[in-house]
Design a protein around this motif. Structure first.
Motif, mmCIF file in Angstrom:
data_model
loop_
_atom_site.group_PDB
_atom_site.id
_atom_site.type_symbol
_atom_site.label_atom_id
_atom_site.label_comp_id
_atom_site.label_asym_id
_atom_site.label_seq_id
_atom_site.Cartn_x
_atom_site.Cartn_y
_atom_site.Cartn_z
ATOM 1 N N HIS A 95 -2.649 4.498 15.142
ATOM 2 C CA HIS A 95 -3.101 5.350 16.246
ATOM 3 C C HIS A 95 -4.398 4.839 16.864
ATOM 4 O O HIS A 95 -4.537 4.790 18.095
ATOM 5 N N GLN A 96 -5.351 4.445 16.014
ATOM 6 C CA GLN A 96 -6.666 4.062 16.510
ATOM 7 C C GLN A 96 -6.653 2.692 17.182
ATOM 8 O O GLN A 96 -7.270 2.515 18.238
ATOM 9 N N ASP A 99 -2.865 2.315 19.415
ATOM 10 C CA ASP A 99 -2.657 3.333 20.450
ATOM 11 C C ASP A 99 -1.229 3.871 20.401
ATOM 12 O O ASP A 99 -0.592 4.095 21.437
ATOM 13 N N ALA A 100 -0.696 4.052 19.193
ATOM 14 C CA ALA A 100 0.677 4.509 19.021
ATOM 15 C C ALA A 100 0.721 6.033 18.989
ATOM 16 O O ALA A 100 -0.128 6.683 18.367
ATOM 17 N N SER A 101 1.711 6.588 19.669
ATOM 18 C CA SER A 101 1.914 8.028 19.643
ATOM 19 C C SER A 101 2.596 8.419 18.329
ATOM 20 O O SER A 101 3.036 7.571 17.553
ATOM 21 N N ALA A 102 2.707 9.742 18.112
ATOM 22 C CA ALA A 102 3.359 10.222 16.886
ATOM 23 C C ALA A 102 4.811 9.745 16.825
ATOM 24 O O ALA A 102 5.301 9.341 15.759
ATOM 25 N N GLN A 103 5.511 9.777 17.962
ATOM 26 C CA GLN A 103 6.893 9.320 17.988
ATOM 27 C C GLN A 103 6.994 7.831 17.703
ATOM 28 O O GLN A 103 7.896 7.389 16.981
ATOM 29 N N GLU A 104 6.081 7.046 18.245
ATOM 30 C CA GLU A 104 6.089 5.606 18.004
ATOM 31 C C GLU A 104 5.783 5.292 16.538
ATOM 32 O O GLU A 104 6.336 4.343 15.974
ATOM 33 N N ILE A 105 4.892 6.072 15.930
ATOM 34 C CA ILE A 105 4.566 5.858 14.520
ATOM 35 C C ILE A 105 5.781 6.142 13.645
ATOM 36 O O ILE A 105 6.096 5.382 12.714
#
Length: 344
Positions: A95-96, A99-105
Motif C-alpha cells: 500500500h505504501q 500504491d495498491a488498493s485493497a482489491q489489488e492487494i
C-alpha cells in the motif's frame, strides 16, 4: 522525415504522440528495489523459523521431538503469529510503496478472485505427475476404498502430525513464500523466470534448520549422512517451490498452491526402484517362503506378479511426460499475475 507541425491541433497531436511513446509507454520504476525485496524475503523466512527456537515449548531437544503433540501445538501458535505479522508488513509495503488498493492487494496475494476450475486443473496436473504412485497406493496396496469412504482423511487429520503436515504446514508456507514474497518481487520488477527460480530458494533454506533437529534426535547418525539428508531435503523442497511459484504466477490463485502442497506431502517422494507392494529396495521376484520358525505375527506380503511393477514404472514415466506436456495448458488462467513467463 515527418511532416512539419502546423496549427495548434497538430501541435497537441504531436505532444500526445510523444507522451504515448516516451512517457506512458516507458516502463515504470520499481516500487521497491530488488535488494529490498530480497531483504524482506529473508526477514519473513527468519520470522517464520526463529520463533521455533525461542521457547522451550517449541525448541527441539533430545527429550522433545518436533513430532510431540505439545511441540506441534506450540509451533502452530508461533506460525500463526509469524504469518499475521508478515501479512501486516506486506500489506504496508504494497500500500505504501506500491500504491495498491485493497482489491489489488487481495489479487497479488492470490486470495481473490477464487477459481475452483483453476484449482481443479492444477490438482489434475499434479495427479498426472503422480500417476505411478497413485496406482501403487490405490490399486496395488488397496487404498482406493478408503479414499472413497474418506476414512483415511479423517484418521490422518485427527492426529496432530497429520494436522501439521497437511493443513498448517501447506497453508502457512504457501502464504509466506508465495502470497507474500512473490508480490514483493513483482513490485521490484523481477521477471517471471527470476521469481520462479529465486523465491523458492528462501523456501528451501527455511527447511535447513531440520538438520539441527535431526542431529538432536539422531546423534548416532554420522554428520556427513545428516548433511546429505538435509541437502536432499533442500533440493526437493526447492523443486516443489519452483512448481508452486509457477502455478501461483500462472493462476493468481494461492489455493491451488496450497492444495498441491498438501497433495505432495501426502504422496511423498515416488518410488524409483524396487517392486511395488513392498518396501522400496525389495528385489523383483517371488517372496521367500516362510518356515516353521517364522513368527506368526510377522508382516507378510503377497506377490502380484511382475506386470504390476512394470505397470507402475510405465505410469511413472508416462506421468512425468504428461506433466511436461500439460504444464502450460493446465495452468492457463485469466487471473494470472502481471508478469511474463514466456514470449509469444
Amino acid at each position: 522525415m515527418p511532416p512539419p507541425v502546423k496549427g495548434w491541433r497538430d501541435r497537441l497531436s504531436a505532444l500526445g504522440h510523444m507522451y504515448e511513446k516516451h512517457i506512458k509507454g516507458a516502463p515504470k520504476a520499481p516500487a521497491i528495489s530488488p535488494s529490498a525485496a530480497a531483504l524482506l524475503s529473508v526477514v519473513f523466512t527468519l520470522i517464520y523459523v526463529v520463533p521455533f527456537y525461542l521457547s522451550p515449548a517449541t525448541r527441539p531437544s533430545p527429550q522433545l521431538t518436533r513430532d510431540a503433540p505439545s511441540s506441534i501445538r506450540a509451533r502452530v501458535r508461533a506460525v500463526t503469529f509469524s504469518s499475521v505479522l508478515s501479512v501486516g508488513l506486506t500489506v504496508f509495503v504494497l500500500h505504501q510503496y506500491g500504491d495498491a488498493s485493497a482489491q489489488e492487494i487481495l489479487k497479488l496475494f492470490g486470495f481473490w478472485p477464487i477459481s475452483l476450475l483453476d484449482t481443479a486443473r492444477t490438482l489434475l496436473l499434479v495427479a498426472i505427475l503422480f500417476a505411478g504412485p497413485l496406482f501403487e497406493r490405490g490399486l496395488v496396496d488397496g487404498g482406493l476404498k478408503d479414499w472413497i469412504r474418506g476414512r483415511h482423511v479423517y484418521q490422518v487429520l485427527s492426529s496432530w502430525i497429520g494436522y501439521r503436515n497437511y493443513v498448517v504446514g501447506p497453508v502457512s508456507e504457501e502464504l509466506i513464500w508465495r502470497s507474500l514474497i512473490i508480490p514483493l518481487h513483482v513490485l521490484a520488477h523481477f521477471s517471471g523466470k527470476q521469481i520462479i527460480f529465486l523465491t523458492p530458494l528462501y523456501f528451501g533454506i527455511a527447511h535447513i534448520h531440520h538438520l539441527y533437529e535431526f542431529r538432536l534426535t539422531h546423534p548416532q547418525t554420522p554428520l556427513l549422512l545428516a548433511v546429505l539428508r538435509s541437502l536432499f531435503q533442500f533440493t526437493y523442497t526447492s523443486l516443489f517451490g519452483f512448481f508452486a511459484a509457477f502455478v501461483f504466477l500462472r493462476t493468481g490463485n494461492v489455493y491451488s498452491a496450497i492444495l498441491a502442497h498438501t497433495f505432495c506431502n501426502w504422496m511423498g517422494l515416488p518410488r524409483l526402484y524396487g517392486r511395488v507392494g513392498v518396501e522400496a529396495g525389495e528385489p523383483i521376484g517371488p517372496p521367500v517362503a516362510g518356515n516353521k520358525n517364522d513368527d506368526d505375527d510377522a508382516p507378510r506380503y503377497q506377490s502380484k506378479g511382475i506386470m504390476w511393477t512394470a505397470t507402475y514404472y510405465m505410469l511413472l514415466v508416462a506421468g512425468a511426460v504428461g506433466f511436461y506436456w500439460q504444464l502450460f495448458p493446465l495452468t492457463e488462467s485469466n487471473h494470472a499475475l502481471p508478469v511474463i513467463l514466456r514470449e509469444k
